[in-house]
Design a protein around this motif. Structure first.
Motif, PDB file in Angstrom:
ATOM      1  N   LEU A   7       0.837  -1.211   0.000  1.00 28.77           N
ATOM      2  CA  LEU A   7       0.000   0.000   0.000  1.00 28.77           C
ATOM      3  C   LEU A   7       0.870   1.257   0.000  1.00 28.77           C
ATOM      4  CD1 LEU A   7      -2.947   1.016   0.173  1.00 28.77           C
ATOM      5  CD2 LEU A   7      -2.725   0.965   2.661  1.00 28.77           C
ATOM      6  N   TYR A   8       1.963   1.238   0.764  1.00 31.76           N
ATOM      7  CA  TYR A   8       2.874   2.382   0.802  1.00 31.76           C
ATOM      8  C   TYR A   8       3.508   2.638  -0.559  1.00 31.76           C
ATOM      9  CZ  TYR A   8       2.617   1.443   5.861  1.00 31.76           C
ATOM     10  OH  TYR A   8       2.186   1.213   7.131  1.00 31.76           O
ATOM     11  N   ALA A   9       3.749   1.548  -1.297  1.00 32.73           N
ATOM     12  CA  ALA A   9       4.370   1.704  -2.624  1.00 32.73           C
ATOM     13  C   ALA A   9       3.414   2.401  -3.585  1.00 32.73           C
ATOM     14  CB  ALA A   9       4.782   0.347  -3.165  1.00 32.73           C
ATOM     15  N   LEU A  10       2.121   2.125  -3.475  1.00 29.46           N
ATOM     16  CA  LEU A  10       1.135   2.745  -4.365  1.00 29.46           C
ATOM     17  C   LEU A  10       0.741   4.147  -3.900  1.00 29.46           C
ATOM     18  CD1 LEU A  10      -1.283  -0.233  -5.162  1.00 29.46           C
ATOM     19  CD2 LEU A  10       0.480   0.744  -6.630  1.00 29.46           C
ATOM     20  N   ASP A  11       0.654   4.348  -2.589  1.00 32.41           N
ATOM     21  CA  ASP A  11       0.241   5.645  -2.056  1.00 32.41           C
ATOM     22  C   ASP A  11       1.017   5.925  -0.769  1.00 32.41           C
ATOM     23  OD1 ASP A  11      -0.955   7.935  -1.210  1.00 32.41           O
ATOM     24  OD2 ASP A  11      -3.010   7.159  -1.274  1.00 32.41           O
ATOM     25  N   PRO A  12       2.160   6.609  -0.857  1.00 33.67           N
ATOM     26  CA  PRO A  12       3.009   6.875   0.309  1.00 33.67           C
ATOM     27  C   PRO A  12       2.275   7.591   1.446  1.00 33.67           C
ATOM     28  CG  PRO A  12       4.165   7.411  -1.715  1.00 33.67           C
ATOM     29  CD  PRO A  12       2.749   7.147  -2.097  1.00 33.67           C
ATOM     30  N   LYS A  13       1.202   8.343   1.126  1.00 30.95           N
ATOM     31  CA  LYS A  13       0.472   9.084   2.154  1.00 30.95           C
ATOM     32  C   LYS A  13      -0.208   8.142   3.166  1.00 30.95           C
ATOM     33  CE  LYS A  13      -0.551  13.022  -0.888  1.00 30.95           C
ATOM     34  NZ  LYS A  13      -1.624  13.805  -1.532  1.00 30.95           N
ATOM     35  N   MET A  14      -0.470   6.927   2.730  1.00 30.02           N
ATOM     36  CA  MET A  14      -1.164   5.966   3.598  1.00 30.02           C
ATOM     37  C   MET A  14      -0.356   5.656   4.866  1.00 30.02           C
ATOM     38  SD  MET A  14      -4.154   5.078   2.632  1.00 30.02           S
ATOM     39  CE  MET A  14      -5.252   5.122   1.222  1.00 30.02           C
ATOM     40  N   LYS A  15       0.959   5.825   4.773  1.00 24.71           N
ATOM     41  CA  LYS A  15       1.807   5.511   5.914  1.00 24.71           C
ATOM     42  C   LYS A  15       1.546   6.445   7.089  1.00 24.71           C
ATOM     43  CE  LYS A  15       6.532   4.080   6.879  1.00 24.71           C
ATOM     44  NZ  LYS A  15       7.893   3.901   6.346  1.00 24.71           N
ATOM     45  N   LYS A  16       0.980   7.622   6.793  1.00 26.80           N
ATOM     46  CA  LYS A  16       0.704   8.605   7.838  1.00 26.80           C
ATOM     47  C   LYS A  16      -0.641   8.368   8.517  1.00 26.80           C
ATOM     48  CE  LYS A  16       3.524  12.193   5.652  1.00 26.80           C
ATOM     49  NZ  LYS A  16       3.535  13.579   5.112  1.00 26.80           N
ATOM     50  N   LYS A  17      -1.487   7.529   7.905  1.00 28.53           N
ATOM     51  CA  LYS A  17      -2.804   7.249   8.503  1.00 28.53           C
ATOM     52  C   LYS A  17      -2.645   6.219   9.624  1.00 28.53           C
ATOM     53  CE  LYS A  17      -5.710   8.441   4.566  1.00 28.53           C
ATOM     54  NZ  LYS A  17      -6.866   8.031   3.742  1.00 28.53           N
ATOM     55  N   PRO A  18      -3.201   6.502  10.812  1.00 26.53           N
ATOM     56  CA  PRO A  18      -3.001   5.611  11.969  1.00 26.53           C
ATOM     57  C   PRO A  18      -3.401   4.162  11.707  1.00 26.53           C
ATOM     58  CG  PRO A  18      -4.051   7.656  12.630  1.00 26.53           C
ATOM     59  CD  PRO A  18      -4.023   7.665  11.146  1.00 26.53           C
ATOM     60  N   GLU A  19      -4.516   3.962  10.994  1.00 20.97           N
ATOM     61  CA  GLU A  19      -5.001   2.586  10.793  1.00 20.97           C
ATOM     62  C   GLU A  19      -4.105   1.756   9.899  1.00 20.97           C
ATOM     63  OE1 GLU A  19      -7.708   5.179   8.111  1.00 20.97           O
ATOM     64  OE2 GLU A  19      -6.460   5.396   9.897  1.00 20.97           O
ATOM     65  N   TYR A  20      -3.228   2.413   9.136  1.00 17.28           N
ATOM     66  CA  TYR A  20      -2.327   1.667   8.248  1.00 17.28           C
ATOM     67  C   TYR A  20      -0.863   1.828   8.625  1.00 17.28           C
ATOM     68  CZ  TYR A  20      -6.599   1.681   5.522  1.00 17.28           C
ATOM     69  OH  TYR A  20      -7.901   1.543   5.136  1.00 17.28           O
TER      70      TYR A  20
ATOM     71  N   GLU B 150       6.674  -3.615  -4.170  1.00 16.09           N
ATOM     72  CA  GLU B 150       5.880  -3.393  -5.372  1.00 16.09           C
ATOM     73  C   GLU B 150       4.803  -4.464  -5.489  1.00 16.09           C
ATOM     74  OE1 GLU B 150       5.770  -0.954  -7.525  1.00 16.09           O
ATOM     75  OE2 GLU B 150       7.283   0.105  -6.336  1.00 16.09           O
ATOM     76  N   PRO B 151       3.525  -4.073  -5.561  1.00 13.92           N
ATOM     77  CA  PRO B 151       2.435  -5.053  -5.680  1.00 13.92           C
ATOM     78  C   PRO B 151       2.317  -5.580  -7.106  1.00 13.92           C
ATOM     79  CG  PRO B 151       1.537  -2.847  -5.703  1.00 13.92           C
ATOM     80  CD  PRO B 151       3.017  -2.687  -5.509  1.00 13.92           C
ATOM     81  N   ARG B 152       1.479  -6.625  -7.241  1.00 13.72           N
ATOM     82  CA  ARG B 152       1.204  -7.144  -8.570  1.00 13.72           C
ATOM     83  C   ARG B 152       0.459  -6.088  -9.373  1.00 13.72           C
ATOM     84  NH1 ARG B 152      -0.728 -11.338  -5.429  1.00 13.72           N
ATOM     85  NH2 ARG B 152      -2.859 -10.916  -6.153  1.00 13.72           N
ATOM     86  N   ALA B 153       0.530  -6.221 -10.689  1.00 10.04           N
ATOM     87  CA  ALA B 153      -0.090  -5.228 -11.574  1.00 10.04           C
ATOM     88  C   ALA B 153      -1.598  -5.144 -11.357  1.00 10.04           C
ATOM     89  CB  ALA B 153       0.226  -5.568 -13.027  1.00 10.04           C
ATOM     90  N   SER B 154      -2.220  -6.268 -10.951  1.00 11.60           N
ATOM     91  CA  SER B 154      -3.681  -6.292 -10.791  1.00 11.60           C
ATOM     92  C   SER B 154      -4.153  -5.605  -9.513  1.00 11.60           C
ATOM     93  CB  SER B 154      -4.173  -7.739 -10.804  1.00 11.60           C
ATOM     94  OG  SER B 154      -3.581  -8.468  -9.744  1.00 11.60           O
TER      95      SER B 154
END
Length: 800
Positions: free
Chosen positions: A625-638, A713-717
């Motif tokens: 998730l961090y690889a696709l959207d670095p901002k997610m790392k700042k959200k407490p739940e993630y 890096e996640p899968r393309a799908s």
């Protein structure tokens, strides 16, 4: 959530000194209980001039007793409604007639599992000592037609199972039919299945270091003990003593057997080793060999599986004759280790329809008798030798007779709701009665009602020293300060009952008086019997016995605990935890205890590993998730770190993942080869397997590399939405697994099954599952779902 104190391991309950009339309908778990300190040393209390402090024998002359105890009274007589019993004086006279024969308790190792209607009908037909098969076999003349049933029932069948009779859709009576009522018109079955004869193995045990030769019978009995050599039973001195005494009697039958005088010189390990080897051989059998053995067993059992009752097919319960062996018993049974002898056809009486074909006994044998008793629900009966108990074959728990008995039992408990307030008011008043027997009865009723104690009866010298309320002795109750009674005795199945209870001052005072009056070693309620108690209860409500209170209190406690604990917005996992906690309160109330499993800690550890494995998966998803959207790392739940995933654990876990992947590849490779062989094609070469195993090596390298990365890096799908959904699913699985660990820890010393099977009205569960959207399969096993099919007919808003 329950008050943490209510979950204390000691399960100590306290009852308030004063109760309002509004509490009469409350379950015991809802009364203002407080946790009492664990068993303080009893303190001597000063005597008082109060009239109540004097022994009753000094205050008033008691001219009568409440129910005289008879020598032949069964140990669990309280489980049978008084209206269905034979009076003491009538017992003797009734031996002249089969239809009025003495009632013998069903001595089953799981007495609660036997339906009341079946139990009562069966008790009626067999004399306790000795079993008179000639009286049982009194037949009608050949030209006499069987007694017709009062009303022919139109058989309603299930759409899914055409042979299943939906008896609950017929017109039902509210009262349990009497023992003399006709239960069937025609009855056909195949009798019982005997265990195979013993085949000697020839392995020689040792005595005083020397191999010895035993006769086949003596070898068989020695093998019984050898099989249990490494178990708790084999190490039990009482078990060893009883076995050795019975084995010596067998050895004496054949003069060729060696003289064995000391158990300590016996070495059963050679036979034990032979059995261990047999176990390994059995494990090594191929799938085809195991399937063949299973098919052979099923073929042998097939004729005995069903009986025809009035033309409908009903499943038979325990059609197998128990094989010979060493009696184990429950708890600290004094006869543990005694030899259970092989049951022969000459000991077995069958119950069949007049025109039914009599099953062929084993070659060279004959049946003890064949009877045609339409008032009985048993199919076969015999007496076992260890306890002299009468054993029965009944229809299965899913049968019509058992289902009707269950429903009537729970309806009887529901009916008690109408009378419980008056009963409690009356016995509260009678706690101060001038007559000793009345005061004792009121005190016992208080304890039975508030603590769900069994009524109990006196035991013989050769039986386990188990007691109930009416048979409590001086040493079973210790007086403590602040009106606290400390109970310590062996209950049913020799399960120890320990409880410290703060009772009403008058109850405390009565127990003190009774103890002073009877003295050490004597029964506290010396003027009370279960017969007298149940006769009094029957005056309030037809068929009411002490056992009905147990069912009522269990069911209403469960109902109100469920209502209190279950929250509509909880997850299914949380609702299941609430369900089991409510069930546990009932199990504690009924003293359904068990020893913690030897593998409990190992089980909890495995669940912990499963939770960590799920957290490992969640960590991987978060990095993607961090690889696709670095901002997610700042959200407490993630952004939460997996605190209990140590580096060492991760390395070991990834190693296990690689090994599992290798096993998966090898298994798939072998299955593909098996398929090729079946199609008469050549096997794939080992080189191809090596090529496939490279995927496991690649996985190992990838995991090692990802271990050091902050992002993966996640899968393309995959996209952000899919990753968030996957993380949420993992969160739910973690929560459910944690609930499972909590549940197992809280229930490690509590047996939930007995109360669910016998004491809690199943309709409470059905209504709760419907209301809260919980699949019944989550709380009822397949067996219970079939057993309680009749409970499905209730409306959604049903309440106990």
């Amino acid at each position: 959530m329950l008050n943490p104190k209510a979950q204390a391991k000691s399960f100590k309950i306290a009852v308030p000194s004063h109760e309002s009339s509004d509490e009469d309908d409350l379950p015991l778990a809802q009364r203002n209980h407080t946790i009492m300190p664990s068993k303080p040393a009893p303190t001597k209390q000063d005597s008082s001039d109060d009239e109540d402090e004097k022994p009753l024998s000094q205050k008033v002359e008691c001219k009568k007793r409440v129910g005289e105890t008879t020598a032949d009274q069964s140990s669990d007589d309280d489980d049978i409604p008084l209206s269905k019993r034979v009076a003491p004086n009538a017992r003797k006279a009734s031996s002249l007639s089969v239809n009025k024969s003495i009632k013998q308790e069903i001595k089953s190792e799981s007495d609660d599992d036997v339906p009341l209607a079946q139990k009562k009908a069966a008790l009626k037909k067999v004399k306790a000592e000795p079993m008179d098969v000639d009286r049982l076999s009194r037949k009608r003349p050949a030209d006499t037609k069987p007694t017709p049933v009062k009303r022919e029932k139109k058989v309603k069948k299930d759409a899914e199972d055409p042979d299943f009779y939906k008896w609950w859709e017929e017109e039902q009576t509210t009262e349990i039919e009497s023992d003399d009522s006709v239960k069937w018109t025609t009855l056909q079955h195949s009798g019982v299945l005997f265990p195979p004869e013993y085949v000697p193995h020839g392995v020689k045990m040792k005595y005083d270091g020397q191999p010895i030769t035993l006769s086949p019978e003596a070898e068989e009995v020695a093998s019984f003990f050898a099989a249990l050599l490494e178990t708790e039973h084999g190490q039990n001195p009482v078990f060893q003593k009883n076995f050795f005494e019975d084995w010596q009697e067998v050895l004496k039958k054949d003069p060729k057997n060696p003289k064995i005088k000391e158990f300590s010189k016996c070495d059963f390990r050679p036979i034990w080793s032979k059995f261990e080897q047999d176990k390994e051989k059995k494990k090594a059998l191929t799938r085809e060999e195991k399937l063949k053995a299973k098919e052979e067993k099923s073929k042998a059992e097939e004729p005995y599986l069903y009986a025809l009752v009035d033309g409908r097919k009903e499943k038979v319960g325990n059609f197998r004759i128990e094989p010979p062996g060493l009696f184990r018993g429950r708890g600290n049974h004094p006869k543990t280790g005694r030899l259970k002898k092989r049951v022969q056809p000459e000991q077995v009486t069958l119950n069949l329809g007049v025109d039914a074909k009599i099953p062929e006994p084993p070659k060279g044998h004959k049946w003890a008798s064949v009877v045609h008793d339409q008032t009985a629900t048993w199919l076969a009966t015999w007496k076992e030798n260890v306890n002299g108990a009468i054993k029965y074959v009944f229809l299965a728990a899913t049968s019509t007779w058992k289902g009707q008995s269950d429903m009537q039992k729970f309806e009887k408990a529901r009916e008690l709701k109408k009378h419980v307030a008056k009963i409690r008011s009356d016995y509260s008043r009678d706690l101060k009665d001038k007559l000793s027997e009345v005061r004792q009865r009121a005190t016992a009723m208080h304890l039975i009602d508030r603590l769900a104690l069994r009524a109990g009866n006196e035991k013989g010298e050769d039986e386990a020293d188990t007691v109930g309320c009416c048979s409590l002795r001086y040493e079973h109750i210790t007086l403590g300060p602040d009106n606290v009674l400390h109970f310590d005795f062996l209950g049913k199945d020799s399960i120890r009952y320990q409880n410290s209870v703060q009772v009403e001052p008058q109850v405390y005072k009565n127990i003190k008086i009774f103890k002073k009056q009877v003295g050490e070693g004597q029964m506290i309620f010396d003027r009370l019997t279960t017969t007298g108690l149940n006769k009094h209860l029957n005056s309030y409500m037809k068929g009411l016995s002490a056992k009905v209170f147990r069912t009522y209190n269990a069911s209403i406690t469960f109902q109100q605990q469920l209502d209190e604990l279950t929250k509509p917005n909880d997850s299914v996992a949380d609702k299941l935890l609430s369900y089991n906690r409510a069930n546990r309160q009932v199990a504690v109330l009924c003293n359904h205890q068990r020893s913690a499993s030897k593998t409990h800690e190992q089980t909890i550890s495995k669940i912990g590993d499963r939770i960590r494995a799920l957290k490992y998966q969640r960590m991987k998803l978060r990095k993607q998730l961090y690889a696709l959207d670095p901002k997610m790392k700042k959200k407490p739940e993630y952004a939460e770190m997996e605190s209990d995933l140590e580096d060492e654990w991760i390395v070991e876990h990834e190693k296990n993942l690689v090994e599992k992947e290798k096993e998966k590849i090898k298994s798939k490779f072998e299955k593909q080869n098996d398929k090729l062989i079946a199609e008469k094609q050549p096997r794939m070469p080992q080189s191809e397997l090596k090529e496939k195993l490279k995927a496991a090596t690649e996985l190992q390298d990838r995991l090692k590399k990802e271990r050091k990365l902050a992002k993966i890096e996640p899968r393309a799908s995959m996209n952000v939405e899919k990753l968030i959904a996957a993380i949420q699913k993992i969160d739910e699985r973690i929560a459910a697994t944690k609930n499972q660990a909590t549940d197992k820890e809280e229930n490690k010393e509590i047996a939930l099954g007995t109360s669910k099977l016998n004491y809690i009205d199943p309709r409470i569960t059905v209504a709760w599952c419907r209301k809260h959207g919980v699949p019944q399969e989550k709380v009822f096993s397949k067996t219970l779902l079939e057993k309680f099919r009749w409970a499905q007919t209730i409306p959604d808003d049903w309440k106990f």
